[in-house]
Design a protein around this motif. Structure first.
Motif, PDB file in Angstrom:
ATOM      1  N   ARG A 330       0.886  -1.182   0.000  1.00 49.88           N
ATOM      2  CA  ARG A 330       0.000   0.000   0.000  1.00 49.88           C
ATOM      3  C   ARG A 330       0.916   1.221   0.000  1.00 49.88           C
ATOM      4  NH1 ARG A 330      -5.187  -0.946   1.116  1.00 49.88           N
ATOM      5  NH2 ARG A 330      -5.600   1.108   1.950  1.00 49.88           N
ATOM      6  N   TRP A 331       0.730   2.050  -1.015  1.00 50.06           N
ATOM      7  CA  TRP A 331       1.666   3.160  -1.183  1.00 50.06           C
ATOM      8  C   TRP A 331       0.918   4.272  -1.893  1.00 50.06           C
ATOM      9  CZ3 TRP A 331       6.610   2.614  -4.767  1.00 50.06           C
ATOM     10  CH2 TRP A 331       7.382   3.783  -4.683  1.00 50.06           C
ATOM     11  N   PHE A 332       0.889   5.459  -1.315  1.00 49.94           N
ATOM     12  CA  PHE A 332       0.137   6.554  -1.917  1.00 49.94           C
ATOM     13  C   PHE A 332       1.076   7.472  -2.686  1.00 49.94           C
ATOM     14  CE2 PHE A 332      -2.164   4.902   1.670  1.00 49.94           C
ATOM     15  CZ  PHE A 332      -3.376   4.619   1.067  1.00 49.94           C
ATOM     16  N   MET A 333       0.709   7.696  -3.930  1.00 53.10           N
ATOM     17  CA  MET A 333       1.565   8.445  -4.821  1.00 53.10           C
ATOM     18  C   MET A 333       1.462   9.947  -4.588  1.00 53.10           C
ATOM     19  SD  MET A 333       1.351   8.403  -8.940  1.00 53.10           S
ATOM     20  CE  MET A 333      -0.201   9.280  -8.865  1.00 53.10           C
ATOM     21  N   GLY A 334       2.588  10.577  -4.353  1.00 48.59           N
ATOM     22  CA  GLY A 334       2.624  12.038  -4.314  1.00 48.59           C
ATOM     23  C   GLY A 334       1.893  12.679  -3.157  1.00 48.59           C
ATOM     24  N   VAL A 335       1.481  11.876  -2.180  1.00 49.95           N
ATOM     25  CA  VAL A 335       0.790  12.500  -1.034  1.00 49.95           C
ATOM     26  C   VAL A 335       1.443  12.037   0.265  1.00 49.95           C
ATOM     27  CG1 VAL A 335      -1.476  12.902  -2.040  1.00 49.95           C
ATOM     28  CG2 VAL A 335      -0.975  10.652  -1.127  1.00 49.95           C
TER      29      VAL A 335
END
Ligand code: KG4
Ligand code: ZN
Length: 335
Positions: A330-335
């Motif tokens: 689980r990895w949130f891009m650009g945030v």
């Protein structure tokens, strides 16, 4: 700079070689769809084992096809997340090991950032800034892309992803897994207006999405029928697809208004959807908004987008010093 890209986040082993000078040199893909079809969805352990079987032979195939020696490669990019932990680890271990052996840098890149940049793998890539609509099996996001690596999340799904909604609805209609493309084909035979489903979260402000209610509406409609003949299934598929496409378009409009951008990039597996591609182009081109899509073969998961993204990052000086292998399911891009 020549970069080897490795994509193993889910059920496709994608390998590619991207050159900053000559563009995409080689790419190859092995799909595990047949392996998982019997289970009605991806079985993570089977996915990991199959990536192990195919990753190195596909890398060799790319090198052979392009008549490229490993010594010519300047860096390795692999998908570090988000995705299935075991599947990601296969690509990450192989990528980092090859890079260590070849004495070149390795970078772990973000799968959705790869999708986002796949539209740049064309002769006429979109310039920055733009709004990106990312629609895949696991994600539905609107992103403000001001520049390479400069992203702000504008909205996302609060429940099912669009691709997931397509797949679940396809299952209800008796189509195989993954059913997005099959549902879209069936919808072409449907009668417009025979079924009209709710457009979720249209009246709420903002750019978030919700698709689980739409799937439930389809489920209730099917339950209310005595039998589901092919024409009725096609009519339902048509109604479902129209609801999805219109909802996505309204949220894209909001994102374009909020950011003031005049370019829209649509990427991820669902961007292969013919109706979505046609509808968004039609609707926005008359409003001075240019709409861009990746080439059809790079809408769904592939190694080319990973090699391209890795190449851009390495050229900008990204370095990973650690030898350890890390992945981010689980990895949130650009945030
Ligand atoms: O990007 P992708 O290959 O994998 C993920 O990162 O999730 O997207 C796969 C999703 C699946 O849900 C599949 O059903 C959907 O994309 N898809 C489509 C079409 N082609 C693939 N959905 C609607 N219409 C299509 N033509
Ligand atoms: Zn994907």
């Amino acid at each position: 700079m020549l970069v080897l890209g490795i994509e193993t986040s889910c059920d496709e082993t994608g390998i590619a070689l991207y050159s900053s000078k000559y563009g995409l040199l080689e790419h190859t893909l092995y799909s595990q769809v047949a392996l998982h079809a019997a289970f009605g969805g991806v079985v993570p352990e089977l996915a990991s084992r199959d990536h192990i079987r195919h990753c190195l032979p596909l890398i060799q195939q790319c090198l052979d096809n392009g008549n490229i020696k490993p010594e010519a490669i300047d860096g390795v990019a692999y998908t570090a997340g988000p995705g299935l932990a075991g599947a990601l680890l296969v690509g990450a271990c192989i990528g980092r090991t090859l890079a260590w052996g070849w004495n070149i840098p390795a970078v772990g890149v973000h799968h959705m950032e790869g999708h986002l940049l796949a539209a740049r793998l064309t002769a006429l890539p979109p310039a920055y800034p733009f709004v990106a609509l990312l629609v895949s099996g696991g994600h539905t996001q609107l992103v403000d892309v001001r520049d390479f690596g400069d992203y702000t999340l504008l909205g996302e799904t609060v429940d099912d992803a669009v691709g997931e909604a397509f797949d679940k609805t396809a299952k209800l209609l008796g189509l195989g897994y993954p059913g997005g493309a099959a549902l879209s084909q069936l919808a072409e035979k449907g009668v417009a207006g025979a079924y009209v489903f709710p457009r979720p979260m249209m009246n709420r402000p903002g750019c978030d999405f919700s698709f689980s209610g739409l799937k439930t509406a389809v489920q209730q409609t099917i339950r209310s029928l005595a039998t589901l003949d092919e024409q009725t299934a096609a009519n339902i598929a048509h109604g479902f697809q129209e609801a999805v496409v219109e909802t996505l378009a309204v949220k894209c409009q909001r994102a374009l208004d909020d950011t003031g951008h005049h370019r829209l990039v649509v990427a991820g597996g669902v961007s292969a959807n013919k109706r979505l591609r046609y509808y968004l182009k039609e609707r926005f081109s008359t409003h001075g908004v240019d709409v861009f899509y990746p080439p059809h073969e790079f809408c769904t998961d592939n190694g080319a987008m990973i090699a391209y993204l890795g190449c851009e990052q390495l050229m900008k000086g990204k370095k990973e010093q650690e030898l350890g292998v890390k992945v981010y399911p689980r990895w949130f891009m650009g945030v």
